[in-house]
Design an enzyme around this catalytic site. Structure first.
Site, PDB file in Angstrom:
ATOM      1  N   SER A 182       0.838  -1.195   0.000  1.00  0.00           N
ATOM      2  CA  SER A 182       0.000   0.000   0.000  1.00  0.00           C
ATOM      3  C   SER A 182       0.878   1.253   0.000  1.00  0.00           C
ATOM      4  O   SER A 182       1.699   1.432  -0.898  1.00  0.00           O
ATOM      5  CB  SER A 182      -0.947  -0.028   1.195  1.00  0.00           C
ATOM      6  OG  SER A 182      -1.896   1.006   1.128  1.00  0.00           O
ATOM      7  N   HIS A 240      -8.017   0.113  -0.948  1.00  0.00           N
ATOM      8  CA  HIS A 240      -7.835  -0.956  -1.935  1.00  0.00           C
ATOM      9  C   HIS A 240      -9.147  -1.599  -2.378  1.00  0.00           C
ATOM     10  O   HIS A 240      -9.282  -2.816  -2.422  1.00  0.00           O
ATOM     11  CB  HIS A 240      -6.846  -1.999  -1.411  1.00  0.00           C
ATOM     12  CG  HIS A 240      -5.590  -1.373  -0.911  1.00  0.00           C
ATOM     13  ND1 HIS A 240      -4.800  -0.598  -1.734  1.00  0.00           N
ATOM     14  CD2 HIS A 240      -5.030  -1.330   0.316  1.00  0.00           C
ATOM     15  CE1 HIS A 240      -3.796  -0.124  -1.015  1.00  0.00           C
ATOM     16  NE2 HIS A 240      -3.916  -0.546   0.214  1.00  0.00           N
TER      17      HIS A 240
END
Length: 310
Positions: free
Chosen positions: A85, A195
């Site tokens: 991430s 996400h």
């Protein structure tokens, strides 16, 4: 081969920037970050500050780059870099695809967009013991039952999956997952639904912003988030960074590729240890070291010894 791996949001702990190694490269990185962001960077790791997505993501980026620079000064330069991430940003700096200055500004914009899109009521949860397919099936049943949707956000390991969604939907889904045989299901210290398609508009805005930033072809191997594969061009890395908030992070695929490409030592940047634990569990032949658990002198000595003997 030496790999640097960089943790994502959720790894932060109170005071983590103050616990970085007392090394000249670390001090210089902290000073540079303070200048770029126009704040004292060491104010970003207090309990109050860590409630902010902006503070957390900027702080993790600084910690990752500080560790990479300190290792480089000690003669340990990675052949490959990957981050989960927001950890992809210090990974991009580590491999030379992005300057630290631009990474900080892009991370700040990223976090602002995520926070503005969902200022409250959303987050992430980790589920252990069920596969991606099993959780996808449960998520479909969850939606069919009239619940708000939940999404697969991170595939960290074959049976270690992070789900994203609204708080109430996640709480309900975690109960469903435990009833279906999950070993553990817990909320994470993340206040945005990372996400997944909920961040599609924010991702589009960040992609437009990213087109104003100069990227370079990586000087060492960069492993992307979305596909878990090496990326070799500036444009590919730009796209990976700008859009990873919208798509599932394929961390285990990335880890597997690094192992297949010859990773023998993996150093996880502060303040993380989860990625180290995953590496040790699934690839015990790789020497996985969490920088947050070792003094820098011992970390570098251990890494050198493992690289020489593998």
């Amino acid at each position: 081969m030496l790999a640097l791996i960089f943790p994502g949001q959720g790894a932060q702990t109170d005071g983590f920037l103050h616990r970085l190694p007392p090394h000249p490269a670390v001090h210089a990185t902290l000073d540079e970050a303070s200048s770029v962001l126009g704040i004292d960077i060491l104010t970003l790791d207090t309990p109050d500050a860590l409630r902010s997505t902006v503070a957390v993501q900027c702080g993790l980026t600084v910690a990752g780059v500080a560790l990479a620079r300190a290792l480089a000064d000690e003669g340990l330069k990675p052949e490959m870099s990957a981050g989960l991430s927001v950890g992809a940003y210090p990974a991009a700096v580590s491999c030379g695809a992005l300057t630290f200055h631009d990474a900080l500004n892009m991370v700040r914009r990223r976090a602002e967009l995520m926070e503005a899109a969902y200022p409250s009521g959303y987050g992430l949860a980790a589920v252990s013991g069920l596969t991606e397919h099993e959780l996808a099936t449960l998520a479909a049943r969850h939606a069919e039952a009239g619940e708000p949707p939940v999404y697969i956000g991170n595939v960290n390991a074959p049976r270690q999956i992070v789900m994203a969604g609204a708080n109430a939907a996640l709480d309900s889904f975690l109960a469903r997952a435990l009833a279906a045989g999950a070993r553990k299901a817990t909320r994470l210290a993340v206040s945005v639904p990372s996400h997944c398609e909920l961040l599609a508009n924010a991702s589009d805005e960040l992609s437009a912003y990213a087109r104003t930033i100069h990227f370079s072809a990586p000087q060492s191997i960069y492993i992307g988030n979305r596909g878990g594969r090496p990326l070799y061009t500036a444009d590919a890395i730009r796209d990976d960074l700008a859009t990873n908030m919208r798509y599932t992070v394929r961390w285990f695929d990335a880890l597997t590729v690094m192992q297949e490409m010859g990773m023998r030592v993996a150093i996880e940047a502060p303040p993380g240890q989860v990625l180290t634990d995953i590496t040790r569990e699934h690839y015990p032949d790789v020497a996985a070291l969490a920088a947050s658990t070792l003094p820098l002198e011992r970390l570098t000595a251990t890494a050198r010894r493992r690289l020489e003997t593998r």
